[in-house]
Design a protein around this motif. Sequence first.
Motif, PDB file in Angstrom:
ATOM      1  N   ALA C  66     -14.485  -0.525   4.575  1.00  7.40           N
ATOM      2  CA  ALA C  66     -13.497   0.124   5.438  1.00  7.40           C
ATOM      3  C   ALA C  66     -12.164   0.258   4.717  1.00  7.40           C
ATOM      4  CB  ALA C  66     -13.322  -0.699   6.722  1.00  7.40           C
ATOM      5  N   ARG C  67     -11.793  -0.779   4.029  1.00  2.00           N
ATOM      6  CA  ARG C  67     -10.528  -0.701   3.315  1.00  2.00           C
ATOM      7  C   ARG C  67     -10.586   0.336   2.199  1.00  2.00           C
ATOM      8  NH1 ARG C  67      -7.569  -6.285   2.506  1.00  2.00           N
ATOM      9  NH2 ARG C  67      -9.240  -7.642   3.227  1.00  2.00           N
ATOM     10  N   SER C  68     -11.716   0.402   1.544  1.00  2.00           N
ATOM     11  CA  SER C  68     -11.863   1.391   0.487  1.00  2.00           C
ATOM     12  C   SER C  68     -11.763   2.787   1.067  1.00  2.00           C
ATOM     13  CB  SER C  68     -13.208   1.227  -0.216  1.00  2.00           C
ATOM     14  OG  SER C  68     -13.221   0.001  -0.915  1.00  2.00           O
ATOM     15  N   GLU C  69     -12.441   2.970   2.192  1.00  2.00           N
ATOM     16  CA  GLU C  69     -12.391   4.292   2.813  1.00  2.00           C
ATOM     17  C   GLU C  69     -10.972   4.636   3.232  1.00  2.00           C
ATOM     18  OE1 GLU C  69     -15.438   4.312   5.830  1.00  2.00           O
ATOM     19  OE2 GLU C  69     -16.885   3.850   4.219  1.00  2.00           O
ATOM     20  N   ALA C  70     -10.272   3.616   3.703  1.00  2.00           N
ATOM     21  CA  ALA C  70      -8.875   3.849   4.071  1.00  2.00           C
ATOM     22  C   ALA C  70      -8.072   4.311   2.859  1.00  2.00           C
ATOM     23  CB  ALA C  70      -8.270   2.564   4.650  1.00  2.00           C
ATOM     24  N   LEU C  71      -8.358   3.665   1.741  1.00  2.00           N
ATOM     25  CA  LEU C  71      -7.660   4.073   0.514  1.00  2.00           C
ATOM     26  C   LEU C  71      -7.980   5.522   0.174  1.00  2.00           C
ATOM     27  CD1 LEU C  71      -7.929   1.123  -2.042  1.00  2.00           C
ATOM     28  CD2 LEU C  71      -5.982   1.859  -0.685  1.00  2.00           C
ATOM     29  N   LEU C  72      -9.270   5.834   0.242  1.00  2.00           N
ATOM     30  CA  LEU C  72      -9.702   7.196  -0.067  1.00  2.00           C
ATOM     31  C   LEU C  72      -9.004   8.189   0.854  1.00  2.00           C
ATOM     32  CD1 LEU C  72     -11.601   6.147  -2.099  1.00  2.00           C
ATOM     33  CD2 LEU C  72     -13.546   7.072  -0.820  1.00  2.00           C
ATOM     34  N   GLU C  95      -5.816  -2.735  -7.454  1.00  2.00           N
ATOM     35  CA  GLU C  95      -4.907  -3.692  -6.843  1.00  2.00           C
ATOM     36  C   GLU C  95      -5.602  -4.431  -5.696  1.00  2.00           C
ATOM     37  OE1 GLU C  95      -0.938  -4.102  -4.220  1.00  2.00           O
ATOM     38  OE2 GLU C  95      -1.917  -2.139  -4.445  1.00  2.00           O
ATOM     39  N   LEU C  96      -6.345  -3.682  -4.909  1.00  2.00           N
ATOM     40  CA  LEU C  96      -7.073  -4.297  -3.798  1.00  2.00           C
ATOM     41  C   LEU C  96      -8.017  -5.392  -4.298  1.00  2.00           C
ATOM     42  CD1 LEU C  96      -8.129  -4.450  -0.874  1.00  2.00           C
ATOM     43  CD2 LEU C  96      -9.718  -2.601  -1.444  1.00  2.00           C
TER      44      LEU C  96
END
Lengths: 199, 199, 199, 199
Positions: C66-72, C95-96
């Motif tokens: 989810a966090r990756s998708e948020a980044l994307l 960084e994440l």
Amino acid sequence: MPRQVDREARREEILAAAVRVFARCGYAGSRIEDIAREAGIAKGSVYLYFGSREELLRAAFEGLAARSEALLAEVGRRPGGAAARLELLVRSVMELLARERDLARVLLDVWSAGVRAPEWIDMAAFYRDYRAAVTALLTAGGERGAEPAVTPEAHAAVLVGAIEGCVLQALFDPTVDLAALVEPLVTLLVPSEEGGHTS
Amino acid sequence: MPRQVDREARREEILAAAVRVFARCGYAGSRIEDIAREAGIAKGSVYLYFGSREELLRAAFEGLAARSEALLAEVGRRPGGAAARLELLVRSVMELLARERDLARVLLDVWSAGVRAPEWIDMAAFYRDYRAAVTALLTAGGERGAEPAVTPEAHAAVLVGAIEGCVLQALFDPTVDLAALVEPLVTLLVPSEEGGHTS
Amino acid sequence: MPRQVDREARREEILAAAVRVFARCGYAGSRIEDIAREAGIAKGSVYLYFGSREELLRAAFEGLAARSEALLAEVGRRPGGAAARLELLVRSVMELLARERDLARVLLDVWSAGVRAPEWIDMAAFYRDYRAAVTALLTAGGERGAEPAVTPEAHAAVLVGAIEGCVLQALFDPTVDLAALVEPLVTLLVPSEEGGHTS
Amino acid sequence: MPRQVDREARREEILAAAVRVFARCGYAGSRIEDIAREAGIAKGSVYLYFGSREELLRAAFEGLAARSEALLAEVGRRPGGAAARLELLVRSVMELLARERDLARVLLDVWSAGVRAPEWIDMAAFYRDYRAAVTALLTAGGERGAEPAVTPEAHAAVLVGAIEGCVLQALFDPTVDLAALVEPLVTLLVPSEEGGHTS
DNA sequence: GATGAATGAGCGTTCATTCAT
DNA sequence: CATGAATGAACGCTCATTCAT
């Protein structure tokens, strides 16, 4: 028939190795492979001489039993007063167990097996015979009027028990000197010759 | 809140079950599952109360040891002459072992374990204490000039050994009546009060 | 609805605890009880929030995903040239993962689970999306004539792979400084803005 | 004499079977019995060649590590320019991992084990050596003035990471064609020979 | 809800015994 | 006879999951 001799000798070698290993590791902790290695042969070869691991334990006990019976017989054959012969018996048995520490150690496992599998190792019979021999000697020694409460049978049980119990303590505690207990055992539990009329 | 259980009570139940199974099958022949079934619980539950099978054996011994120590302490506290107290000790121990046949049977395996893993079950210390207590009572009883060859320590070893040895024979042979051996033991190995000065 | 909030908050607490334990002991080495203890609750309570141990692992991954998708998504929303946004993506992801060491460590087990149970954790889809986003940015950046042999898709796979591979090395070897690898990654694998026609 | 067996060959057979099972089920999901069945032998026989399940995993990794080291050594021995040799290294490693899909899959579990038990499987050292070899080749290839910001060490980390990361993606997604990523990898991350003076 | 005692399937490992060579 | 590789039943212990309180 050298074959036969060899076979028997080999069997004894293996048994001796087994006794050493049993003494060191306990019966439960002794693997066939350990015994084979101790005997300097291959694992499978043990089975050419013994049918199973259990048979090794039984054979160990039978060896001890045979020696005990020999002692009993020897004492039976001896001339002399009953008290002297009983004393000799006690000394012999104690000496045997003191000398054969390994065998004594194995005795612990044999006892356990004997309680659990009476048809396998007949400890009851062994100790019965043992007590019977002692009883005979006690009876032959003449009734001492002093202790009418103690039947010869009970006296025998106490004497036999004391021997085993002393060995037991010596096994646990190297501090306990088995040799030093022989005299006390004799003094306390072997009735002294009375009047010397048996000679 | 989960089922409320008295952990200590449950522990004792399991231990009692283990002792029964150990007595029946021997330590080596007792599977955890047997013990669990005997206790009426599931296999895994045993491990909620004991960390390992070995710990059960140790606990069994410790229970017996604790009772023995209680006996020793009790005898120490008792008023009366040393000889009378020693006699009481012998009677108590014999009675304990006669009553707890299972525990006595387990003793066979404990002995074996104690010889092999002294740091685990310190039999040496146990019997040392036992002998020390007996020695103290013998010494307090006054030296009897009759047997200068027998030190109190040796006498204690013989007495303790005789007790264990009688129990051993009774385990093998149901014919041997442990209760009937108490009197002989006392008569033969507990010195009678001297001069009656305790009265 | 405070109930709902509480429930969700508790769930997150447990998940965070699980991630810490997974990171420390590995998924295979993490027992529910460890996680419960880490979360400060009782074992059974974990099951009020998660259906199984596996679900915890899945949830951990989903959190990361989810966090990756948020980044994307964030990068997609950003204004600016494709190259700059790609660079931002790389920096953000690195960084994440550098910040969330625990999560990165758990990734190892998630990868393993993802390969073995694709229907359970769909890593293929995750990396496909990841590559697609990168591909889009690479394509938008304009085709650089220099390397016709490298399709944007392949380039994306290499870039994504390089990121994961750098993180992997940093996990094994504390000597490897993940932060110091960001610039090299960008320099080597993010095509520099060309002519600035994106403005 | 017992059945004559080439112990080493048998060991390899079992290891190969283990790798197949590990690849299929994951290390955590692979039971010794599965491995034995895959190898066509009995469960217990596995232990004649490997001391534990874990040792199988370690052996699997060591096999891969040995092959990688052989590749590194081979490349070191080769004549030719550094860039060409680096390219060869990349191609060889990719080819190895593409060919040995099972081993690559197992790598996932090995990574996890390596992070958790560094003294057991020293992944840090493995990748350090790997990067060192690449760094040496990069340095030998001459410094290209274009990217002063990227040290050879960092470049090596990125290249090594990219390889592992590409393999990772290919494991998740059969769509990803590992072979097709070799050229992009080389093009993007292996500096081309400079001046062609090596020819 | 929260708890933790209870469960029992599952697995790694051991080792007595067999038997092909 | 001797060997030791192979077998597979057995068992101690773990731990995810359940559920009575």
